[in-house]
Write a protein that holds these residues in place. Sequence first.
Motif, PDB file in Angstrom:
ATOM      1  N   PHE A   8       0.996  -0.815  -0.334  1.00 18.28           N
ATOM      2  CA  PHE A   8      -0.428  -0.447   0.041  1.00 18.28           C
ATOM      3  C   PHE A   8       0.769   1.357  -0.017  1.00 18.28           C
ATOM      4  CE2 PHE A   8      -1.964   2.611   2.837  1.00 18.28           C
ATOM      5  CZ  PHE A   8      -3.233   3.639   1.552  1.00 18.28           C
ATOM      6  N   ALA A  11       2.541   1.518  -3.746  1.00 16.26           N
ATOM      7  CA  ALA A  11       1.328   1.685  -4.287  1.00 16.26           C
ATOM      8  C   ALA A  11       1.158   3.800  -4.605  1.00 16.26           C
ATOM      9  CB  ALA A  11       0.042   1.334  -4.131  1.00 16.26           C
ATOM     10  N   GLN A  18      -5.960   3.239  -4.798  1.00 19.70           N
ATOM     11  CA  GLN A  18      -6.007   2.855  -4.326  1.00 19.70           C
ATOM     12  C   GLN A  18      -7.393   2.760  -3.453  1.00 19.70           C
ATOM     13  OE1 GLN A  18      -3.155   0.154  -3.412  1.00 19.70           O
ATOM     14  NE2 GLN A  18      -3.529   0.788  -5.173  1.00 19.70           N
ATOM     15  N   ASP A  40      -8.504  -3.175  -2.243  1.00 16.21           N
ATOM     16  CA  ASP A  40      -7.321  -2.455  -2.244  1.00 16.21           C
ATOM     17  C   ASP A  40      -6.442  -2.516  -0.848  1.00 16.21           C
ATOM     18  OD1 ASP A  40      -6.794  -2.110  -5.007  1.00 16.21           O
ATOM     19  OD2 ASP A  40      -8.086   0.204  -5.439  1.00 16.21           O
ATOM     20  N   TRP A  41      -7.482  -1.629  -0.258  1.00 17.03           N
ATOM     21  CA  TRP A  41      -7.329  -1.501   0.639  1.00 17.03           C
ATOM     22  C   TRP A  41      -8.645  -1.531   2.172  1.00 17.03           C
ATOM     23  CZ3 TRP A  41      -7.972   3.740   3.835  1.00 17.03           C
ATOM     24  CH2 TRP A  41      -8.555   4.222   3.266  1.00 17.03           C
ATOM     25  N   ALA A  68      -6.252  -7.547  -0.999  1.00 10.45           N
ATOM     26  CA  ALA A  68      -6.188  -6.482   0.329  1.00 10.45           C
ATOM     27  C   ALA A  68      -5.368  -6.030   1.730  1.00 10.45           C
ATOM     28  CB  ALA A  68      -8.103  -6.235   1.279  1.00 10.45           C
TER      29      ALA A  68
END
Length: 254
Positions: A8, A11, A18, A40-41, A68
Motif C-alpha cells: 500500500f 502504491a 487505491q 485494495d485496502w 487487500a
Amino acid sequence: MDLPKNTFKAALKARQQQIGLWVSIPSAATAEALATCGFDWLLVDCEHTPNDPANVQAMLQALAPYPAHAAVRPGWNDAVEIKRLMDAGAQTVLVPYVQTAEEARAAVAAVMYPPRGVRGVSGMSRATRFGAIPNYTARANDEICLLVQVETKAALGQIEAIAAVEGVDGVFIGPADLAASMGHPGNMGHPEVKAAILDAVRRIAATGKAAGFLASDPALLREVVAAGCTFTAVGMDIGVLVSGAKALVAEWKG
C-alpha cells in the motif's frame, strides 16, 4: 521469514489509486469476507467502534492471506495505543484529528522505533512474527506507512506544514468532522464544505504526499479523485450492510 513489504505504501508513492472500505464491525469473519471482494485496502477502525487491540489482531490475522492491505485507525494520537496496534501487526496507521505539524511529528514518533521515534520494542509480538523476522526492529521503520487525518477548519490552514513532516506518507480529509467544524454538521455536501474538501485534496497532492478521503456519495468521490485523491474509501461496512438490507425490504415489502 522476511519482513512483509508494505504494498500500500509503495502504491501511494507511485500515485496508484487505491480503492478501500471502512471496516467498523468488530468481527474477524466480516473482515475476512470483505477481503474477498477486491478492495485494495481495508481500514479497521478503532476510533468510532468497540474494537480493541486484541480484536484488531484477530481481524488482521483474518485479513492476512488476502491481497487487500489492512490499515488501522487508532482512537487517538496516543503512542501507547498505537504501539499496541502495531505490535498486533499493523503496518499502516491512520491517526485521527491531527491539527498541527507538531501533532504530526508526535504521530511519526509513535510509529517509529528509535532513533527516529519512541515506539517501544517487543521482540515476540505478531509484528515480528513472534521473533521469526530477522532484525525486525532495525528494519521495521522502512515498511511503516503513516497517514494523518485533517478534519477541522483550523487544521486546513496547516496542511502544507503537516504534509512537510518527515515520516508522514499521506494526509486524509475527514469529511464529517470537517463539516461539523465549519458549522454544517451532518451536511458534507454543503457547497462550502465541498469546496474546502476539494481545495484540501489539491493542496495535499501538490505537496507530493498522498491524499485520502472517505464518502459514500459517488458523485463527490469522483470529484475528489479528479482533484488528486489516491487512497479513496468508497463506503463503510455497516453502510453497505444496511443499504443492502433496506433494498431487500423495499423489493419484497414495498
